[in-house]
Design an enzyme around this catalytic site. Structure first.
Site, PDB file in Angstrom:
ATOM      1  N   LYS A   1      46.335  34.341  42.623  1.00 40.86           N
ATOM      2  CA  LYS A   1      46.124  33.972  41.214  1.00 40.86           C
ATOM      3  C   LYS A   1      46.757  35.079  40.373  1.00 40.86           C
ATOM      4  O   LYS A   1      46.168  36.140  40.161  1.00 40.86           O
ATOM      5  CB  LYS A   1      44.625  33.873  40.930  1.00 40.86           C
ATOM      6  CG  LYS A   1      44.226  32.868  39.874  1.00 40.86           C
ATOM      7  CD  LYS A   1      44.841  33.093  38.520  1.00 40.86           C
ATOM      8  CE  LYS A   1      44.138  34.124  37.685  1.00 40.86           C
ATOM      9  NZ  LYS A   1      44.906  34.507  36.471  1.00 40.86           N
TER      10      LYS A   1
ATOM     11  N   GLU B   1      40.599  47.275  43.062  1.00 37.28           N
ATOM     12  CA  GLU B   1      41.465  48.358  42.562  1.00 37.28           C
ATOM     13  C   GLU B   1      41.430  48.281  41.040  1.00 37.28           C
ATOM     14  O   GLU B   1      41.985  47.356  40.444  1.00 37.28           O
ATOM     15  CB  GLU B   1      42.880  48.192  43.098  1.00 37.28           C
ATOM     16  CG  GLU B   1      42.904  48.286  44.616  1.00 37.28           C
ATOM     17  CD  GLU B   1      44.300  48.273  45.210  1.00 37.28           C
ATOM     18  OE1 GLU B   1      45.249  47.880  44.519  1.00 37.28           O
ATOM     19  OE2 GLU B   1      44.426  48.649  46.382  1.00 37.28           O
TER      20      GLU B   1
ATOM     21  N   CYS C   1      47.663  51.913  35.723  1.00 36.98           N
ATOM     22  CA  CYS C   1      46.299  52.302  36.067  1.00 36.98           C
ATOM     23  C   CYS C   1      46.201  53.775  36.414  1.00 36.98           C
ATOM     24  O   CYS C   1      45.220  54.436  36.118  1.00 36.98           O
ATOM     25  CB  CYS C   1      45.800  51.457  37.231  1.00 36.98           C
ATOM     26  SG  CYS C   1      46.829  51.603  38.701  1.00 36.98           S
TER      27      CYS C   1
ATOM     28  N   GLU D   1      39.313  53.774  29.211  1.00 32.97           N
ATOM     29  CA  GLU D   1      40.726  53.482  29.480  1.00 32.97           C
ATOM     30  C   GLU D   1      41.332  52.719  28.291  1.00 32.97           C
ATOM     31  O   GLU D   1      40.794  51.687  27.879  1.00 32.97           O
ATOM     32  CB  GLU D   1      40.827  52.619  30.739  1.00 32.97           C
ATOM     33  CG  GLU D   1      42.251  52.348  31.160  1.00 32.97           C
ATOM     34  CD  GLU D   1      42.327  51.393  32.359  1.00 32.97           C
ATOM     35  OE1 GLU D   1      41.680  50.334  32.317  1.00 32.97           O
ATOM     36  OE2 GLU D   1      43.039  51.727  33.323  1.00 32.97           O
TER      37      GLU D   1
HETATM   38  P1  NAD Z   1      41.866  41.762  33.902  1.00 31.52           P
HETATM   39  O1  NAD Z   1      40.687  42.194  34.674  1.00 31.52           O
HETATM   40  O2  NAD Z   1      41.680  41.249  32.532  1.00 31.52           O
HETATM   41  O3  NAD Z   1      42.662  40.613  34.684  1.00 31.52           O
HETATM   42  C1  NAD Z   1      43.140  40.786  36.002  1.00 31.52           C
HETATM   43  C2  NAD Z   1      43.205  39.438  36.681  1.00 31.52           C
HETATM   44  O4  NAD Z   1      41.894  38.918  36.798  1.00 31.52           O
HETATM   45  C3  NAD Z   1      44.021  38.376  35.939  1.00 31.52           C
HETATM   46  O5  NAD Z   1      44.755  37.619  36.872  1.00 31.52           O
HETATM   47  C4  NAD Z   1      42.948  37.525  35.304  1.00 31.52           C
HETATM   48  O6  NAD Z   1      43.343  36.190  35.082  1.00 31.52           O
HETATM   49  C5  NAD Z   1      41.886  37.563  36.380  1.00 31.52           C
HETATM   50  N1  NAD Z   1      40.546  37.216  35.925  1.00 31.52           N
HETATM   51  C6  NAD Z   1      40.023  37.288  34.676  1.00 31.52           C
HETATM   52  N2  NAD Z   1      38.742  36.851  34.667  1.00 31.52           N
HETATM   53  C7  NAD Z   1      38.451  36.489  35.945  1.00 31.52           C
HETATM   54  C8  NAD Z   1      37.282  35.987  36.583  1.00 31.52           C
HETATM   55  N3  NAD Z   1      36.155  35.765  35.914  1.00 31.52           N
HETATM   56  N4  NAD Z   1      37.339  35.746  37.897  1.00 31.52           N
HETATM   57  C9  NAD Z   1      38.463  35.982  38.608  1.00 31.52           C
HETATM   58  N5  NAD Z   1      39.594  36.468  38.060  1.00 31.52           N
HETATM   59  C10 NAD Z   1      39.587  36.722  36.740  1.00 31.52           C
HETATM   60  O7  NAD Z   1      42.854  43.004  33.924  1.00 31.52           O
HETATM   61  P2  NAD Z   1      44.278  43.133  33.196  1.00 31.52           P
HETATM   62  O8  NAD Z   1      44.060  43.367  31.749  1.00 31.52           O
HETATM   63  O9  NAD Z   1      45.159  42.003  33.630  1.00 31.52           O
HETATM   64  O10 NAD Z   1      44.844  44.445  33.900  1.00 31.52           O
HETATM   65  C11 NAD Z   1      44.631  45.725  33.401  1.00 31.52           C
HETATM   66  C12 NAD Z   1      43.600  46.446  34.233  1.00 31.52           C
HETATM   67  O11 NAD Z   1      44.021  46.498  35.585  1.00 31.52           O
HETATM   68  C13 NAD Z   1      43.426  47.884  33.803  1.00 31.52           C
HETATM   69  O12 NAD Z   1      42.070  48.219  33.801  1.00 31.52           O
HETATM   70  C14 NAD Z   1      44.153  48.656  34.895  1.00 31.52           C
HETATM   71  O13 NAD Z   1      43.740  49.976  35.064  1.00 31.52           O
HETATM   72  C15 NAD Z   1      43.885  47.819  36.093  1.00 31.52           C
HETATM   73  N6  NAD Z   1      44.859  48.080  37.159  1.00 31.52           N
HETATM   74  C16 NAD Z   1      44.431  48.746  38.285  1.00 31.52           C
HETATM   75  C17 NAD Z   1      45.340  49.044  39.293  1.00 31.52           C
HETATM   76  C18 NAD Z   1      44.906  49.771  40.549  1.00 31.52           C
HETATM   77  O14 NAD Z   1      45.619  49.703  41.548  1.00 31.52           O
HETATM   78  N7  NAD Z   1      43.779  50.462  40.553  1.00 31.52           N
HETATM   79  C19 NAD Z   1      46.670  48.658  39.169  1.00 31.52           C
HETATM   80  C20 NAD Z   1      47.060  48.001  38.005  1.00 31.52           C
HETATM   81  C21 NAD Z   1      46.141  47.705  37.014  1.00 31.52           C
END
Ligand code: NAD
Length: 487
Positions: free
Chosen positions: A181, A256, A289, A384
């Site tokens: 997804k 992650e 991240c 963050e």
């Molecule tokens: P997000 O949590 O808003 O979304 C991530 C994914 O989750 C998207 O595909 C979204 O559609 C999905 N999602 C949203 N609600 C959901 C639900 N209820 N159930 C299942 N899936 C759902 O995050 P974002 O804004 O897309 O990404 C930014 C975040 O990701 C930041 O906090 C960043 O630090 C983190 N990040 C972490 C790493 C790592 O390796 N630790 C790497 C990249 C980004």
């Protein structure tokens, strides 16, 4: 080409789901927009819970045959996918840049080669997992790495294909099937990957892609009883929802998440190196991240560090990510820009001083920003931002440096700049972080464990740790006697 096909930067992209080896249209769609100019790129399938369930069913149906496929054959197909990625590298790079606004030159030279490497590395690594045998009182213990089953992989928009394939490759190499997804703000390269995988000979249903909003289909995926693993990269609030949704079936999770990582600059450091590493934190417009967003500098060199930092940051070129000369591209979405601006405004109201930037340039670009005079317990130091916003604090000695560095709820990474090896060892030992870099940043070997502590994540992936997560380990103990030896 079908009536559905989008043309993005001259590349044909199918915006429908990929389920059971077929393109599946959704009743609804959402508009995918480029962060570069706000232009609509086209309508993408807006998945429903029923479509998500169909993807899990396809992954379940494909699992027995893929799990039974010899590892070497699975590895061969993954290498063929890597070949396909390399062949279409230019197309993947321009589509990703158009879709998420990160630099084209980074996609060409770093990210897409890494996507291919993800497949090659995990294909080869899967062949090194021994079916270990050892003996206990004459009995043989035989350890096998059995594939777990259908895996749901959920990814964010900041490095879409790189993060997706970092999960897909080990999951498939281990013999699992996958439902991916992708994030709704950057859905396109996942669709190209489905084409590449099919051309490489990956059987139908082994990799499925469901597009849409996490809020609408996430639950249908993460609460599904047939899903055996969930690997998620994204934000902490979403991780909490996923953990709750997965709880009834006790589905194992790898999370992650975000970070608020420190960059510690000691007085004995090479100051130019420290400034280079600090300015590097603006990469991908700060939407990383791992970014070390809290710069902590020893008091005695803080003034000189700040002077050099301001000069270097002032020379950064912000603009069209397709241009070779650009250092910082746009923010992914006007909503994200709004969020960044809110963080900075509240910080300034609370007494922070913007020595670099501190404002939006327009509705797409946020100026690279450095804030000083920030309190350790303030929102800007603790939360963050996920934008090009850094804070600078000073410390008097090593103890204070460690105390400030470790005082957030995150624990993803830390970077130290010091000329003293013993200090590096001491400080590294005292920090809570999944990755610590000493006098460098962002260098990573896929063999190494990757992940975060505290609210930065649960579990580790990378090398054998990925297989530890994506496999059900089994120990078979066989007695020395009891065989019907009929010769
Ligand atoms: P997000 O949590 O808003 O979304 C991530 C994914 O989750 C998207 O595909 C979204 O559609 C999905 N999602 C949203 N609600 C959901 C639900 N209820 N159930 C299942 N899936 C759902 O995050 P974002 O804004 O897309 O990404 C930014 C975040 O990701 C930041 O906090 C960043 O630090 C983190 N990040 C972490 C790493 C790592 O390796 N630790 C790497 C990249 C980004």
């Amino acid at each position: 080409m079908t009536e559905h096909t989008l043309t993005v930067a001259g590349v044909a992209v199918d915006p429908r789901h990929w389920i059971g080896g077929e393109r599946v249209a959704s009743a609804g769609t959402f508009t995918d927009v480029s962060p570069i100019d706000g232009r609509a790129l086209g309508e993408v399938a807006r998945g429903t819970p029923a479509e998500a369930a169909a993807a899990v069913a396809a992954a379940k149906a494909a699992f027995p045959a893929w799990a039974a496929t010899p590892r070497a054959e699975r590895a061969r197909i993954l290498h063929a996918i890597a070949d396909g990625v390399e062949k279409r590298l230019e197309e993947l790079a321009i589509v990703e840049t158009t879709d998420n606004g990160a630099l084209l030159r980074s996609h060409r030279r770093g990210v897409m080669p890494r996507v291919a490497h993800n497949f090659r590395f995990f294909a080869d690594w899967s062949l090194t997992l021994d079916h270990e045998d050892f003996e206990t009182r004459g009995h043989t213990n035989h350890v096998s790495w059995d594939p777990a089953g259908p895996c749901v992989l959920i990814t964010p928009w900041n490095a879409p294909l790189m993060l997706a394939t970092w999960k897909i490759a080990p999951a498939l190499a281990a013999g699992n099937t996958v439902v991916l997804k992708p994030a709704e703000w950057s859905p396109l390269t996942a669709s190209l990957l489905a084409d590449i995988a099919a051309e490489a000979g990956l059987p139908a249903g082994v990799l499925n892609v469901v597009q849409g909003y996490g809020s609408e289909i996430g639950d249908a995926l993460t609460s599904h009883p047939d899903v055996r693993r969930i690997s998620f990269t994204g934000s902490v609030p979403t991780a909490r929802r996923i953990a709750a949704s997965a709880a009834p079936h006790l589905t194992p999770l790898s999370l992650e998440l975000g970070g608020k990582s420190p960059l510690l600059v000691f007085a004995d450091a090479d100051l130019d190196l420290a400034v280079d590493l600090a300015v590097e934190q603006y990469d991908n417009a700060g939407q990383v991240c791992l970014a070390a967003t809290r710069i902590l500098v020893e008091e005695t060199v803080a003034e000189e560090f700040t002077r050099r930092f301001v000069a270097k940051a002032g020379a950064l070129v912000q603009g069209d990510p397709r241009e070779e000369a650009t250092d910082i591209g746009p923010t992914i979405h006007p909503r994200q820009l709004e969020k960044i601006d809110g963080f900075v405004r509240r910080a300034v109201e609370a007494g922070a001083r913007a020595v670099v930037g501190g404002h939006r340039r327009d509705e797409r670009f946020y100026a690279p920003t450095l804030l000083t005079e920030v309190a350790q317990d303030s929102e800007i130091v603790q939360e963050e931002v996920f934008g090009p916003v850094l804070t600078l604090q000073t410390f008097a000695d090593e103890d204070e440096a460690v105390r400030l560095a470790d005082d957030t709820r995150f624990g993803l990474a830390a970077t130290l700049v010091t000329g003293d090896r013993e200090r590096a060892d001491r400080v590294t030992g005292r920090l809570t972080a999944g990755t610590v870099w000493v006098n460098c940043f962002f260098v990573r070997d896929l063999k190494a464990p990757f992940g975060g502590s505290r609210h930065s994540g649960v579990g580790r992936e990378g090398g054998t740790w990925s297989f530890d997560f994506y496999c059900d380990l089994k120990n078979t103990v066989t007695a020395p006697k009891g065989w019907n030896d009929h010769g």
